[in-house]
Design a protein around this motif. Structure first.
Motif, PDB file in Angstrom:
ATOM      1  N   UNK A 209       0.870  -0.793  -0.078  1.00  0.00           N
ATOM      2  CA  UNK A 209       0.015  -0.104   0.025  1.00  0.00           C
ATOM      3  C   UNK A 209       0.831   1.259   0.272  1.00  0.00           C
ATOM      4  N   UNK A 210      -0.084   2.632  -0.252  1.00  0.00           N
ATOM      5  CA  UNK A 210       1.285   3.534  -0.549  1.00  0.00           C
ATOM      6  C   UNK A 210       1.173   4.174   0.539  1.00  0.00           C
ATOM      7  N   UNK A 211       0.578   3.836   1.477  1.00  0.00           N
ATOM      8  CA  UNK A 211       0.980   3.890   3.322  1.00  0.00           C
ATOM      9  C   UNK A 211       2.203   3.259   3.783  1.00  0.00           C
ATOM     10  N   UNK A 212       2.665   2.096   3.056  1.00  0.00           N
ATOM     11  CA  UNK A 212       4.147   1.357   3.523  1.00  0.00           C
ATOM     12  C   UNK A 212       4.998   2.244   2.464  1.00  0.00           C
ATOM     13  N   UNK A 213       4.528   2.416   1.112  1.00  0.00           N
ATOM     14  CA  UNK A 213       5.350   3.222   0.195  1.00  0.00           C
ATOM     15  C   UNK A 213       5.929   4.378   1.658  1.00  0.00           C
ATOM     16  N   UNK A 214       5.261   5.209   1.741  1.00  0.00           N
ATOM     17  CA  UNK A 214       5.314   6.957   2.273  1.00  0.00           C
ATOM     18  C   UNK A 214       6.197   6.355   3.746  1.00  0.00           C
ATOM     19  N   UNK A 215       6.030   5.345   4.882  1.00  0.00           N
ATOM     20  CA  UNK A 215       6.199   4.728   5.597  1.00  0.00           C
ATOM     21  C   UNK A 215       8.486   4.702   5.963  1.00  0.00           C
ATOM     22  N   UNK A 216       8.257   3.989   3.823  1.00  0.00           N
ATOM     23  CA  UNK A 216       9.700   3.886   4.026  1.00  0.00           C
ATOM     24  C   UNK A 216      10.456   5.572   3.460  1.00  0.00           C
ATOM     25  N   UNK A 217       9.859   6.140   2.135  1.00  0.00           N
ATOM     26  CA  UNK A 217      10.219   7.287   2.514  1.00  0.00           C
ATOM     27  C   UNK A 217      10.417   8.061   3.920  1.00  0.00           C
ATOM     28  N   UNK A 218      10.078   7.925   4.930  1.00  0.00           N
ATOM     29  CA  UNK A 218      10.126   8.697   5.637  1.00  0.00           C
ATOM     30  C   UNK A 218      11.574   7.857   6.430  1.00  0.00           C
ATOM     31  N   UNK A 219      11.720   7.399   6.244  1.00  0.00           N
ATOM     32  CA  UNK A 219      13.037   5.959   6.873  1.00  0.00           C
ATOM     33  C   UNK A 219      14.031   7.141   6.389  1.00  0.00           C
ATOM     34  N   UNK A 220      14.026   7.316   4.900  1.00  0.00           N
ATOM     35  CA  UNK A 220      15.143   8.137   4.371  1.00  0.00           C
ATOM     36  C   UNK A 220      15.344   9.664   4.670  1.00  0.00           C
ATOM     37  N   UNK A 221      14.702  10.309   5.785  1.00  0.00           N
ATOM     38  CA  UNK A 221      14.853  11.793   6.182  1.00  0.00           C
ATOM     39  C   UNK A 221      16.097  12.239   6.847  1.00  0.00           C
TER      40      UNK A 221
END
Length: 266
Positions: A209-221
């Motif tokens: 889901x989109x929410x999972x990919x967004x959570x991955x994106x935040x890991x690179x913050x």
């Protein structure tokens, strides 16, 4: 002047042929497109369905090492485009500094980002045996979870052309069925020296889901390296093969151009 290589990495339940339209499209823009299959993957979908046992032993370790070897074999570090498990591997390779850039499309989650409950529906599909080394989808299961925004007719066509069994061992390595993830699912999200990374999600994706990919994106913050996120509305996990694939491919081409990653380099 040389052509920039692009290596496409497919995910579970799809054959390397699933990149055929992308490879042709990228080649028409001047890139050198490569769609290497998994170790032991027969060149034809029908043949692989008959000899799928050859995939049974594939782990995330085997797959990551296989593609790392391919990427390292180029004189010029290539761009990597991966889908699903291929998107996880793309992130592993870009953060290990062996690629120029990476695009992870609906990527299997990294580190401690959890898989959704939907994934369990594919871990042991109705009527399958959890002890079997391969997980085989029916056309109905593929449409239900993978190509859920497509018509039945389109989903059935995609199934016939591209879908193959997936190794249960690999699915376990990425956390399906509540299994403990392989250390290879860990990615160095803090690496500031890597090339640019683009994460892509489909907002109707049930598998990742989109929410999972967004959570991955935040890991690179915490990294100063380029990390971008593009969300496609009304798109499912099949967004690289269904009728809207070109919108995604054109976005990727535009993103590469923005970051100076062009088809030709000196």
């Amino acid at each position: 002047m040389n052509h920039t290589p692009v290596v496409f990495i497919h995910g579970t339940w799809l054959h390397a042929l699933s990149w055929e339209s992308w490879a042709e499209h990228f080649a028409s823009r001047g890139f050198l497109a490569f769609t290497p299959g998994w170790p032991g993957e027969a060149a034809a979908v029908g043949e692989l369905r008959k000899t799928a046992e050859s995939l049974a032993g594939i782990s995330l370790d085997v797959l990551t090492d296989h593609y790392a070897g391919i990427v390292r074999s180029f004189d010029t570090a290539p761009v990597i485009v991966g889908h699903s498990v291929g998107g996880l591997i793309a992130q592993h390779l870009i953060t290990a500094n062996i690629a120029r850039a990476a695009v992870a499309i609906a990527p299997t989650p990294i580190n401690d980002v959890p898989l959704p409950g939907t994934s369990s529906r594919l871990w042991t599909p109705a009527g399958s045996d959890a002890a079997e080394p391969l997980v085989t989808l029916s056309p109905e299961q593929f449409h239900d979870v993978f190509a859920n925004t497509s018509t039945t007719a389109e989903s059935d066509r995609l199934f016939e052309r591209y879908v193959v069994p997936a190794p249960r061992r690999l699915l376990a390595d990425v956390g399906h069925g509540g299994a403990t993830r392989s250390p290879r699912a860990e990615v160095d999200v803090r690496n500031a020296d890597r090339g640019p990374l683009l994460l892509i999600s489909g907002q109707e994706d049930l598998l990742v889901p989109d929410s999972v990919t967004r959570a991955v994106y935040k890991q690179y913050g915490d990294s100063t390296a380029v990390t971008d996120l593009k969300q496609f509305a009304d798109r499912a996990h099949s967004l690289v093969v269904d009728s809207g694939w070109r919108y995604v491919a054109d976005y990727v081409l535009g993103w590469l151009d923005e970051h100076g990653l062009r088809a030709h380099h000196t």
